[in-house]
Design an enzyme around this catalytic site. Sequence first.
Site, PDB file in Angstrom:
ATOM      1  N   GLY A   1     -14.189 -47.120  16.622  1.00  0.00           N
ATOM      2  CA  GLY A   1     -15.437 -47.533  15.982  1.00  0.00           C
ATOM      3  C   GLY A   1     -15.711 -49.010  16.185  1.00  0.00           C
TER       4      GLY A   1
ATOM      5  N   GLY B   1     -19.377 -50.772  15.787  1.00  0.00           N
ATOM      6  CA  GLY B   1     -20.043 -50.981  14.508  1.00  0.00           C
ATOM      7  C   GLY B   1     -19.830 -52.395  13.982  1.00  0.00           C
TER       8      GLY B   1
ATOM      9  N   LEU C   1     -12.735 -39.589  19.170  1.00  0.00           N
ATOM     10  CA  LEU C   1     -11.935 -39.050  18.073  1.00  0.00           C
ATOM     11  C   LEU C   1     -11.808 -37.530  18.142  1.00  0.00           C
ATOM     12  CD1 LEU C   1     -13.138 -41.214  15.039  1.00  0.00           C
ATOM     13  CD2 LEU C   1     -10.848 -41.206  16.062  1.00  0.00           C
TER      14      LEU C   1
ATOM     15  N   LEU D   1     -11.876 -47.035  12.334  1.00  0.00           N
ATOM     16  CA  LEU D   1     -13.197 -47.302  11.763  1.00  0.00           C
ATOM     17  C   LEU D   1     -14.238 -46.322  12.310  1.00  0.00           C
ATOM     18  CD1 LEU D   1     -13.222 -51.217  12.148  1.00  0.00           C
ATOM     19  CD2 LEU D   1     -12.085 -49.809  10.413  1.00  0.00           C
TER      20      LEU D   1
ATOM     21  N   SER E   1     -21.382 -42.596  10.324  1.00  0.00           N
ATOM     22  CA  SER E   1     -21.346 -43.334   9.058  1.00  0.00           C
ATOM     23  C   SER E   1     -22.681 -43.421   8.324  1.00  0.00           C
ATOM     24  CB  SER E   1     -20.828 -44.763   9.312  1.00  0.00           C
ATOM     25  OG  SER E   1     -21.658 -45.423  10.240  1.00  0.00           O
TER      26      SER E   1
ATOM     27  N   SER F   1     -14.219 -44.702   1.858  1.00  0.00           N
ATOM     28  CA  SER F   1     -15.561 -45.132   1.453  1.00  0.00           C
ATOM     29  C   SER F   1     -15.805 -44.910  -0.033  1.00  0.00           C
ATOM     30  CB  SER F   1     -16.599 -44.344   2.256  1.00  0.00           C
ATOM     31  OG  SER F   1     -17.896 -44.500   1.717  1.00  0.00           O
TER      32      SER F   1
ATOM     33  N   GLU G   1     -18.431 -43.824  -1.091  1.00  0.00           N
ATOM     34  CA  GLU G   1     -19.206 -42.581  -1.183  1.00  0.00           C
ATOM     35  C   GLU G   1     -18.326 -41.410  -1.623  1.00  0.00           C
ATOM     36  OE1 GLU G   1     -22.501 -41.757  -0.731  1.00  0.00           O
ATOM     37  OE2 GLU G   1     -23.094 -43.847  -0.502  1.00  0.00           O
TER      38      GLU G   1
ATOM     39  N   TYR H   1     -20.978 -36.460   4.295  1.00  0.00           N
ATOM     40  CA  TYR H   1     -20.246 -37.653   4.711  1.00  0.00           C
ATOM     41  C   TYR H   1     -19.135 -37.971   3.715  1.00  0.00           C
ATOM     42  CZ  TYR H   1     -19.272 -42.652   5.294  1.00  0.00           C
ATOM     43  OH  TYR H   1     -18.655 -43.871   5.431  1.00  0.00           O
TER      44      TYR H   1
END
Length: 328
Positions: A8, A11, A57, A78, A82, A127, A129, A151
């Site tokens: 990642g 990002g 991944l 990472l 997202s 996260s 979230e 997510y």
Amino acid sequence: MPRALITGITGQDGLYLSELLLSKGYEVYGLIRGQNNPKRELVEQTVPGVKLLTGDLMDFSSLLRALETAQPDEVYNLGAISFVAYSWENAHLTADVTGKGVLNILEAVRLYAHDDVSKVRFYQASSSEMFGKVQEVPQRETTLLWPRSPYGVAKVFGHYMTINYRESYGMHASSGILFNHESPRRGPEFVTRKISMAVARIKLGLQDYVTLGNLDAKRDWGYAGDYVEAMWRMLQQPEGDEYVVATGETHSIRDFLDRAFAHVGIEDWAPYVKQDPRFMRPAEVELLIGDPTKAHEKLGWERKVDFPQLVAMMVDNDLEEQRGLMAG
């Protein structure tokens, strides 16, 4: 010279983490999807010291090849799909990449390390979230997880899989439960960057208004450049663990609008903001606020950029960027 592999890397976190590790003398490898990835040039320009490897991944063999090439002391996962809103439209893909992708990289690290799993330290980007329908305020490492999006559910899978690999195989594996962290490098699809870009363009007469969803949602917003240091500090600890990384403050979208518009001299933003149900989430996360006590006490981590500074930084960046586009 310590060596690190970052998934990642395209990002905002990947770029800031690369800069941090390079400044500490690391040899840094970044995993990037596809030969013609449109963000490859961004990484090469921003962090030219990073060696880029092609992998995915979802492609287990490519992860093993990347590990054999990079021979890392530290792996920072990472990589994820997202953008939360996208996860309802593409729940299967989000589950595969954001969830099962964590299992793939953990298993690849385990096989690569052979009999000495402790030789590679692993970081998983968990996260806020995951807390979703929050069960206590503020949220800490022990708070029950109740995700409210595909997510969030996928992140919970990756989070517990990381714990499982630590407990099953003795891996040095840590999860950073990062609350919302923003920067001028944030993608324009995220609400904070959407606002900062719109404010800059409205100030310069390039657009008339911005269309948003729920203005009352509250988040704990920090600066991504501060948060990557917490990731690094986790992997310097004697053992792996979980850490909430947050500011301990919460602000609504309205607060962000207040700060952003005021920064360019517009006190009443109501004429410039419209709401559209299309930008409302099917299941909203109303209030996120983290308790970073453990990160403060065990990692010695402190944020350096506060909320007003963060908003000003993002708006100033977008003003400069938009003026450059106008001049060019």
